[in-house]
Write a protein that holds these residues in place. Structure first.
Motif, short mmCIF file in Angstrom:
data_model
loop_
_atom_site.label_atom_id
_atom_site.label_comp_id
_atom_site.label_asym_id
_atom_site.label_seq_id
_atom_site.Cartn_x
_atom_site.Cartn_y
_atom_site.Cartn_z
N ARG A 190 6.91 -2.79 -23.99
CA ARG A 190 6.65 -4.08 -23.57
C ARG A 190 5.46 -4.42 -23.05
O ARG A 190 4.81 -5.36 -22.63
N ARG A 191 4.30 -3.37 -23.33
CA ARG A 191 2.94 -3.40 -23.15
C ARG A 191 2.82 -4.02 -21.71
O ARG A 191 2.11 -5.03 -21.69
N LEU A 192 3.15 -3.56 -20.82
CA LEU A 192 3.28 -3.85 -19.49
C LEU A 192 2.10 -3.24 -18.57
O LEU A 192 1.49 -2.20 -19.21
N SER A 193 1.55 -3.85 -17.58
CA SER A 193 0.69 -3.76 -16.91
C SER A 193 0.84 -3.54 -15.46
O SER A 193 1.88 -4.45 -15.03
N GLY A 194 0.50 -2.42 -14.74
CA GLY A 194 0.98 -2.27 -13.34
C GLY A 194 0.65 -0.90 -12.86
O GLY A 194 -0.04 -0.15 -13.44
N LYS A 195 1.50 -0.60 -12.01
CA LYS A 195 1.26 0.89 -11.21
C LYS A 195 2.60 1.41 -11.30
O LYS A 195 3.78 1.08 -11.02
N LEU A 196 2.53 3.04 -11.94
CA LEU A 196 3.64 3.74 -12.13
C LEU A 196 3.41 4.92 -11.30
O LEU A 196 2.42 5.56 -11.12
N LEU A 197 4.23 5.16 -10.34
CA LEU A 197 4.25 6.23 -9.26
C LEU A 197 5.51 7.29 -9.71
O LEU A 197 6.61 6.70 -10.02
N VAL A 198 5.10 8.37 -10.08
CA VAL A 198 6.37 9.35 -10.45
C VAL A 198 6.02 10.63 -9.20
O VAL A 198 4.96 11.15 -8.93
N GLN A 199 7.28 11.10 -8.72
CA GLN A 199 7.17 11.93 -7.69
C GLN A 199 8.58 12.84 -7.72
O GLN A 199 9.55 12.15 -8.09
N ARG A 200 8.42 14.06 -7.11
CA ARG A 200 9.46 14.91 -6.76
C ARG A 200 8.91 15.97 -6.02
O ARG A 200 7.72 16.65 -6.07
N ALA A 201 9.59 16.39 -4.86
CA ALA A 201 9.35 17.55 -3.91
C ALA A 201 7.92 17.51 -3.55
O ALA A 201 7.32 18.73 -3.71
N GLY A 202 7.50 16.48 -3.18
CA GLY A 202 5.87 16.60 -2.77
C GLY A 202 4.94 16.40 -3.46
O GLY A 202 3.70 16.33 -3.11
N VAL A 203 5.52 16.22 -5.02
CA VAL A 203 4.21 16.04 -5.99
C VAL A 203 4.06 14.65 -6.38
O VAL A 203 5.41 14.27 -6.71
#
Length: 382
Positions: free
Chosen positions: A23-36
């Motif tokens: 979709r050629r989107l723009s924005g912020k992507l946050l990925v997390q798990r167990a403090g990472v």
């Protein structure tokens, strides 16, 4: 569409990446798990900026691993960075330490590896928010297409299966047959360093730290040498050293409830016993993760970090070994311990060693505290 969020059980990260890329989107992507945490900025379906709280995913670590930067050069770059608001990449270019083309290439590699590493997570959470994206940071324009990353991820699923079949554990030690190496090794090259470290008896986990390498690139190179029959897992009846579990304060038993552990952790924190407070807060979070346990763990980690900085880094203190290097090689040590001890040269202070290491600052300082307590290392004010 205003945003997208969920966990990997309902939508694997590779599917999220494909969705955003298509979709050629723009924005912020946050990925997390167990403090990472991994924070990526997207512009029209491409990664243009990324940060992580994992030291091995810092730009400086990639540059060291690929032979473009030494630990001493990185340390000097950090000193220069304190005087400006620029990011490390811009400092390295401005100081003519690393060519701009190399910095751009390593940033591209960093963006890819941050997401591809998270593709391997069995669980985790993601959150994407559509926001306006400003110009590239510090004028370093790097763009990595999400769909390219997705395609690479599909290839790596098969590659990891083959590599893990050859090297099932990071605690394995290896043997090398130099006669079967296909090409002569260039002085200072990664292969030269890799072969020497294998001959020194390091485990695969220790190799990763010593080379400042990501897991995939290290295993990929080892697998290539394995296919040449040049590298094999060493057969040994001696069990490899394992990480030592943190000792639990005696006031807490194995039958204690989460509430009891939390209560004692808070008492220790208020009493300035930061070490035991952090141990108990971590135990509570592992027993029953929640917003409450996560916040207490954050508080205790920060308090312990500040305490260790005062103890080990303020004023600057230079560590020196109190045991012979030959004895260190025979000691039952975890990979991070062996790495840190190998960096002690009697010249660099604790802060300089920790700053360029591929370890979290708190983790490294806890090890240094243990070294001093057990009489392996002494500290001398600079």
């Amino acid at each position: 569409m205003q945003g997208l969020s969920g966990d990997f059980t309902t939508m694997p990260l590779k599917d999220v990446v494909q969705y955003l890329g298509n979709r050629r989107l723009s924005g912020k992507l946050l990925v997390q798990r167990a403090g990472v945490f991994k924070d990526l900025t997207l512009s029209e379906g491409s990664v243009v900026s990324a940060s992580s709280n994992q030291p091995r995913e810092y730009l400086g670590q990639f540059l060291i691993n690929m032979g473009h930067l030494t630990e001493d050069q990185l340390s000097r770059a950090f000193e220069a960075q304190r005087e400006t608001d620029y990011r490390l990449g811009k400092i390295l270019v401005m100081k003519a330490i690393v060519p701009e083309a190399t910095v751009l290439s390593m940033l591209s590699l960093k963006f890819r590896e941050m997401l591809l590493d998270a593709f391997q997570w069995p669980e985790g959470e993601f959150q994407f928010e559509i926001v306006d994206i400003a110009n590239p940071l510090d004028g370093l324009d790097v763009r990595v297409d999400l769909l390219d990353i997705h395609r690479e991820g599909e290839f790596r699923e098969t590659a990891w299966q083959a590599m893990r079949s050859a090297f099932p554990t990071g605690q394995a030690r290896l043997t090398v047959d130099e006669k079967k190496l296909a090409e002569p090794r260039q002085p200072g090259s990664m292969d030269e360093r890799l072969v020497q470290l294998i001959k020194d008896g390091l485990t695969i986990d220790e190799l990763a730290l010593a080379l400042h390498a990501t897991d995939f690139y290290l295993y990929q190179r080892l697998y290539a040498l394995y296919r040449q029959d040049a590298v094999k897992v060493r057969e040994s009846t001696t069990p490899p050293p394992t990480e030592k579990p943190a000792e639990t304060p005696q006031v807490i038993g194995s039958e204690s409830s989460v509430d009891e552990v939390l209560q004692v952790a808070r008492v220790f924190l208020e009493g300035q016993n930061h070490r035991d407070a952090e141990v108990l807060a971590r135990r509570a979070h592992e027993m029953a993760p929640s917003a409450e346990t996560a916040e207490l763990l954050r508080q205790t980690e920060q308090a312990l970090l500040e305490s260790l900085r005062r103890q080990l880094m303020e004023p600057p203190q230079v560590p020196s070994l109190l045991v012979p290097q030959a004895q260190v090689k025979t000691m039952q040590l975890a990979a991070p311990e062996r790495y840190l001890l190998s960096r002690i040269d009697g010249k660099r202070d604790v802060a300089a060693i920790v700053r360029v290491s591929p370890l979290h600052e708190l983790e490294a300082l806890k090890y240094f505290q243990e070294f001093v307590a057990h009489g392996f290392v002494k500290l001398t004010p600079r």
